[in-house]
Design an enzyme around this catalytic site. Structure first.
Site: not given
Lengths: 329, 329
Positions: B53-56, B104, B109, B215
């Site tokens: 996921g994006s945001g990391h 991860k 995922d 998250h």
């Protein structure tokens, strides 16, 4: 106040100790933590020394190393370092070719660096940086404030010092880069100074401070939250107008985070700024994106443009090896 | 919600466009923005592909380049990328020596990378990372979560892939590094997902979430704000116990910011962690400090220790040239 700290009075010392230990291959901490200096002094090289209040990390200590600064003097948070810090730094990194103080235009910094320069035994020059187009005078400033453009001046002048340019040439180069570099910022939240324990200013849930300074000083006006596109347009319009940029000019575009804004948003601003500049025919030849000239935990960003001629481009590209900027080696 | 964005639906696309334009010397964006890939494919090299996921940010796309990843697949914010993204990436960077997916440990995922691996035509292996000691199972995880240690595995395995190690050796090396790498985090504030428009969780003004996930998932417990020393002690105690570290071990100490915490506090944590480890006789042979594996705008940090033998140390030190990590070249 929510911070990863112990006692408020120990914040700067413990942070500097961690920094110096983590980057012991590049820097060393002066006695009484008066300055951070390069491990190696290069004989015959002009010494570049900067400094200012802490809370803007990685500025300035993160830029000490090959191809950039020889030393940086950290004051307490948002407080000028003292003349004795600057003199101790100058003595420690003296290479016999003179010292150039690189000073952001805030009254305390300008005064203290001037006192240090007056008391110096060797040749010293000072370069005052004032790249912020947002306001003419401000809380601690007569004239314009020195903000994120400082990084660009320190990188370009640093590369020139590394190749052996003399003191007068470096001062002239720095003044020229400063005059070709303009910035403007926006805050979405306040920062919180540890010793104050509460936010420096308050903003409504739907407000932002357009033209904010890097200590949370007031900008041009407090306005309703706007889109990234509208923010980029207002800031770039002011910058491009001030620089009298014409199409076909090559620029460095620096999107700088203030500390509380994630990289995802900074790259989004990089995109929107490029699109806007592209529409004006201005070419982004180099860029930088990240939180480099911060205001503690403030959310927001600044945009900086610096006009690139062939010399400036080559000096920007030249190798640099510091804790916060590293390329070409 | 205060963010530098336009429409919520455009955040990822505009951020990726800015990233790809800013780092066009290193990366290129795949069709329909399915992946970010290295500009050059190296024939005969095992392709390393990660994603999530994006945001990391800068994880994972910021680690694409020489000496680290060949491609990264960005999902929407905190949402797994799809198998067709992974397959498209694998096809684009295939060097003829097989593909290693670095994943991860989150259910989405793991499932999607497994589907992509099943449908692949060439040899594919997957490496599941689970370095978080805080909790055993979590919101989207069976077993432990993969967090900041991911960077260390990607760097070390990336260097080994660059020198020409084969697929089986790389998977074995990655599994070994993962088993020697442990992390734990703490949040002082929540993050805010753009599409949600409000904080993921709420914390009192005097509370923190100990053992938080990247998250904003719950950790071990919600507790009163504590000092940096107490936080370092609790997190390092859990990590050192889990790794069964004895004195005289050499480690890499990674202090990772979650996106909303300034560098000044991260270096303070670097200092406190070093002092604590020093007291146990554990030697910090390498370190990294910065916001590399983030949770949007969450304030807080994680600490990671990775045991260094001579091989891991040499691979960590090996040249790397990516948007977010760069040294030795």
């Amino acid at each position: 106040m929510k911070k990863l700290i112990n006692a408020v009075d120990d914040v700067l010392a413990q942070s500097l100790d961690g920094f110096a230990a983590a980057h012991a291959d590049i820097v060393t901490l002066g006695e009484e933590r008066k300055f951070v200096r390069r491990r190696q002094v290069k004989p015959g090289k002009v010494a570049l020394i900067s400094g200012g209040g802490s809370g803007h990390e990685p500025l300035h200590a993160g830029f000490v190393g090959f191809g950039m600064l020889d030393a940086a003097c950290p004051g307490q948070v948002f407080t000028s370092p003292t003349p004795d810090q600057m003199m101790a730094a100058a003595e420690a990194v003296d290479g016999g070719a003179g010292t150039l103080y690189i000073v952001k235009n805030y009254e305390g910094d300008v005064m203290n660096f001037a006192m240090a320069a007056e008391m110096a035994s060797g040749p010293v020059e000072s370069l005052i940086l004032d790249d912020d187009v947002a306001v003419e005078n401000s809380t601690w400033t007569t004239g314009r404030r020195g903000v994120a453009g400082t990084l660009i001046v320190e990188k370009i002048v640093g590369a020139a010092a590394e190749r052996g340019d003399d003191l007068a040439s470096l001062k002239a180069l720095g003044a020229r880069v400063n005059s070709h570099t303009r910035s403007m910022g926006v805050a979405l939240t306040s920062c919180t100074v540890p010793a104050a324990g509460k936010p420096t200013f308050s903003l409504g849930e739907d407000e932002m401070e357009m033209g904010v300074g890097i200590h949370g000083e007031p900008g041009r006006r407090r306005v309703k939250l706007a889109s990234a596109d509208a923010i980029a347009e207002e800031m770039l319009g002011a910058i491009v107008g001030d620089l009298s940029l014409t199409s076909a000019t090559e620029v460095l575009l620096f999107v700088n985070g203030f500390g509380g804004t994630p990289l995802m948003e900074l790259y989004l601003m990089q995109d929107r700024a490029r699109k806007w500049l592209d529409g004006k025919g201005i070419k982004v030849a180099r860029s930088l994106t990240g939180s480099y000239v911060t205001s503690l935990d403030m959310a927001g960003c600044s945009l900086t443009l610096s006009v690139l001629d062939e010399q400036a481009k080559a000096l920007w590209d030249a190798p640099v090896h510091t804790p916060a900027l590293r390329w070409g080696m």
